[in-house]
Design a protein around this motif. Structure first.
Motif, PDB file in Angstrom:
ATOM      1  N   TRP A   1       0.626  -7.760  20.526  1.00  9.37           N
ATOM      2  CA  TRP A   1       0.864  -7.896  19.097  1.00  9.37           C
ATOM      3  C   TRP A   1       0.131  -6.814  18.294  1.00  9.37           C
ATOM      4  O   TRP A   1       0.636  -6.349  17.271  1.00  9.37           O
ATOM      5  N   VAL A   2      -1.041  -6.418  18.745  1.00  8.48           N
ATOM      6  CA  VAL A   2      -1.791  -5.383  18.034  1.00  8.48           C
ATOM      7  C   VAL A   2      -1.017  -4.069  18.030  1.00  8.48           C
ATOM      8  O   VAL A   2      -0.853  -3.407  16.998  1.00  8.48           O
ATOM      9  N   GLY A   3      -0.507  -3.677  19.205  1.00  7.36           N
ATOM     10  CA  GLY A   3       0.296  -2.466  19.281  1.00  7.36           C
ATOM     11  C   GLY A   3       1.539  -2.548  18.418  1.00  7.36           C
ATOM     12  O   GLY A   3       1.932  -1.574  17.779  1.00  7.36           O
ATOM     13  N   GLY A   4       2.184  -3.723  18.387  1.00 10.78           N
ATOM     14  CA  GLY A   4       3.370  -3.902  17.559  1.00 10.78           C
ATOM     15  C   GLY A   4       3.083  -3.709  16.085  1.00 10.78           C
ATOM     16  O   GLY A   4       3.832  -3.039  15.369  1.00 10.78           O
ATOM     17  N   LEU A   5       1.967  -4.287  15.610  1.00 10.83           N
ATOM     18  CA  LEU A   5       1.612  -4.141  14.192  1.00 10.83           C
ATOM     19  C   LEU A   5       1.248  -2.702  13.852  1.00 10.83           C
ATOM     20  O   LEU A   5       1.635  -2.177  12.795  1.00 10.83           O
ATOM     21  N   LEU A   6       0.498  -2.034  14.744  1.00 13.11           N
ATOM     22  CA  LEU A   6       0.117  -0.654  14.471  1.00 13.11           C
ATOM     23  C   LEU A   6       1.332   0.269  14.411  1.00 13.11           C
ATOM     24  O   LEU A   6       1.428   1.130  13.531  1.00 13.11           O
ATOM     25  N   SER A   7       2.277   0.096  15.337  1.00 11.63           N
ATOM     26  CA  SER A   7       3.471   0.941  15.328  1.00 11.63           C
ATOM     27  C   SER A   7       4.323   0.654  14.102  1.00 11.63           C
ATOM     28  O   SER A   7       4.868   1.571  13.477  1.00 11.63           O
ATOM     29  N   PHE A   8       4.461  -0.627  13.737  1.00 13.50           N
ATOM     30  CA  PHE A   8       5.279  -0.992  12.582  1.00 13.50           C
ATOM     31  C   PHE A   8       4.706  -0.417  11.288  1.00 13.50           C
ATOM     32  O   PHE A   8       5.411   0.221  10.505  1.00 13.50           O
ATOM     33  N   TRP A   9       3.408  -0.639  11.063  1.00 13.44           N
ATOM     34  CA  TRP A   9       2.814  -0.164   9.817  1.00 13.44           C
ATOM     35  C   TRP A   9       2.705   1.354   9.789  1.00 13.44           C
ATOM     36  O   TRP A   9       2.845   1.972   8.727  1.00 13.44           O
ATOM     37  N   GLY A  10       2.462   1.974  10.940  1.00 17.32           N
ATOM     38  CA  GLY A  10       2.395   3.435  10.976  1.00 17.32           C
ATOM     39  C   GLY A  10       3.713   4.074  10.574  1.00 17.32           C
ATOM     40  O   GLY A  10       3.769   4.911   9.667  1.00 17.32           O
ATOM     41  N   LEU A  11       4.795   3.672  11.240  1.00 17.53           N
ATOM     42  CA  LEU A  11       6.109   4.192  10.880  1.00 17.53           C
ATOM     43  C   LEU A  11       6.496   3.763   9.475  1.00 17.53           C
ATOM     44  O   LEU A  11       7.145   4.514   8.731  1.00 17.53           O
TER      45      LEU A  11
END
Length: 552
Positions: free
Chosen positions: A200-210
């Motif tokens: 979930w951490v990776g998912g949030l970081l990728s979502f907010w980054g993009l």
């Protein structure tokens, strides 16, 4: 398409996955066609519709890695069915939306999240069910299904919006969704044999980054790329608190978050813990360059079509249905070329597929050049047709082989992971196309209208005041209809200048469209240079996929 792969897929099952891609493409392509009707109904702006489309592609692209994680944890078929139900809810709420905010949430967020497994699963099933030539035929058939969905969205959606209401334009998508729901039992049951924790951490970081990057780009027309055209405030607080536009601030924050995402993925991989992606393919130069080549093609074609849906109604005084008929030669030509290649797969044996892709890119560049030459004050729908047809031929050639050449850098076992990267990156290309080319059209058109009116009045303004007026005009262009805009400007200008608003506005729209075409042509040149790195032929490893322990 009767060669068995690692799973069995009958005709009904293939219809189910084809109609799924048709439905997604229809829903996305219908939005540009019905923009004027939505803007008028909600007293909103084209910029908001552009942001909704950008956000849809952003959500779909950003949620893709997490979706693949969920598929490994719960199984691909259950996640697909959940996505199908959520998509139906999102489309229904979009059609019934009482305000722009509800439309944004239902279409961009609900359908954006739901579309992620609906896009990836058909390709994953085709990879597992077919081998060799049958796999090539299946992939081309899925491209045709998606292209037909885009064609139907622009044409049928524009017609329904013109004759009834923009809300009815989403009804065909719901009908197709019901058909897919009835056919879902014919899909192979892809269930994982092992469970991997969800990152979930990776998912949030990728979502907010993009997310920060794309939202920043989409706001550039309104707030400026560097110098602030207007202040960005939240609860009365100006962000950033110095003389800089919010756009570079958002992009910088997005890049930082993506940096944290890469660091997190490496940390998780080193500790053999749950990670969003195994970045093995991203370390392979051939795959990354092929991925960027395909993304640039998506950026160019999506952005130009989006701009044409804004430019044609102004330049030719057409309604949404007539606008769709004007732009449709591109889609029809592309579909015909892809179908011809589907029937004549030996073309890739006689001519290296790399050269076919190169030819496609060159034809796209020629088509853009023909469109540029056709942009005159007395432009007609027939004037646009040659450029659109040549671009359609180029895109058909390009799409028929680009994915196979991209995957040549990967092993057979890495292909499922590759699909989880390839498809969302194309959605990212769609977002960038609408954001960059759409912003260029509005920005340059607004600037030239202001400069043209000032020239006719024999006046000059300080740069700060001029930029403020340009920003105000940009907002008006994206909010008001052509008649309302002309009436508003006429009331604020000397009577001798008012009759000149129409010709000045048309010339400014032509300048904005020409500028976006030049940017697209530059991207085409970069695309051709990247395509030079592709192999001549697809890797033979993909003629036969091995059994994979992750599915049963």
């Amino acid at each position: 398409m009767n060669q068995p792969g690692t799973v069995q897929l009958g005709r009904k099952g293939f219809w189910a996955i084809s109609l799924t891609l048709f439905m997604i493409a229809y829903s996305v392509s219908v939005m540009p066609a019905i923009m004027p009707a939505i803007v008028s109904d909600f007293n909103s702006s084209i910029g908001y519709i552009q942001s909704i489309l950008v956000l849809f592609s952003l959500v779909t692209a950003s949620f893709a890695p997490t979706t693949e994680n969920l598929c490994r944890f719960y199984g691909r078929t259950p996640v697909f069915l959940l996505g199908l139900m959520l998509y139906g809810i999102g489309i229904a709420l979009t059609a019934l939306s009482p305000a722009m905010g509800m439309l944004a949430v239902s279409f961009s967020l609900l359908t954006g999240v739901a579309a992620t497994p609906l896009i990836s699963t058909p390709w994953a099933i085709a990879d597992l069910a077919f081998d060799g030539k049958a796999e090539e035929q299946a992939n081309v058939a899925l491209i045709v299904a998606s292209s037909l969905g885009g064609l139907s969205g622009a044409l049928l959606g524009g017609y329904l919006a013109s004759q009834f209401s923009w809300r009815w334009a989403f009804a065909p998508a719901l009908v197709v969704l019901v058909v897919v729901g009835l056919l879902h039992r014919s899909l192979p049951r892809l269930v994982t044999r092992y469970q991997q924790p969800i990152d979930w951490v990776g998912g949030l970081l990728s979502f907010w980054g993009l997310g920060f990057i794309l939202i920043g780009i989409s706001l550039s027309a309104e707030f400026g790329w560097w110098q602030p055209k207007r202040l960005f405030t939240i609860a009365g607080v100006v962000i950033p608190p110095f003389a800089l536009s919010i756009v570079p601030t958002l992009i910088a924050v997005g890049i930082i978050l993506l940096g944290f995402f890469i660091f997190w993925q490496r940390r998780q991989a080193d500790r053999r813990m749950a990670s969003l992606l195994r970045a093995g393919l991203l370390r392979k130069r051939g795959f990354v360059l092929g991925l960027l080549t395909a993304m640039l093609h998506t950026l160019i074609t999506t952005g130009l079509q989006f701009n044409l849906f804004q430019f044609v109604p102004v330049a030719l005084s057409l309604n949404p249905f007539q606008t769709a008929l004007t732009i449709i030669p591109y889609n029809i030509t592309m579909i015909i070329v892809v179908i011809v290649i589907l029937k004549c797969l030996m073309l890739g044996d006689r001519i290296p597929p790399k050269y076919i892709v190169h030819t496609g890119i060159v034809l796209i560049a020629i088509g853009i050049g023909l469109l540029y030459r056709s942009l005159q004050t007395q432009i007609t729908s027939l004037d646009l047709m040659p450029g659109l047809i040549v671009m359609g031929i180029g895109s058909g050639l390009f799409l028929s082989y680009i994915s196979k050449l991209t995957y040549s850098a990967a092993t057979a076992d890495e292909k499922p992971e590759g699909s989880g990267i390839y498809n969302p990156v194309q959605n990212l290309g769609s977002s960038l196309g609408r954001a960059i080319l759409g912003t260029a059209l509005i920005s340059f058109a607004s600037r030239n209208i202001v400069d043209g009116l000032l020239e006719k009045m024999g006046r000059t303004l300080p740069p700060v005041q001029r930029n403020q007026i340009i920003a105000q005009l940009q907002e008006m262009i994206q909010t008001l209809s052509r008649q309302e805009l002309e009436a508003t400007l006429s009331s604020q200008l000397p009577p001798s200048i008012a009759p000149l608003i129409r010709p000045i506005g048309l010339e400014a729209a032509l300048v904005g469209m020409r500028t976006s075409l030049l940017i697209a042509l530059l991207c085409t040149g970069i695309c051709l240079m990247l395509a030079a790195t592709l192999p001549k032929y697809p890797a033979q490893a993909f003629c036969k996929l091995p059994e994979r322990a992750s599915y049963e």
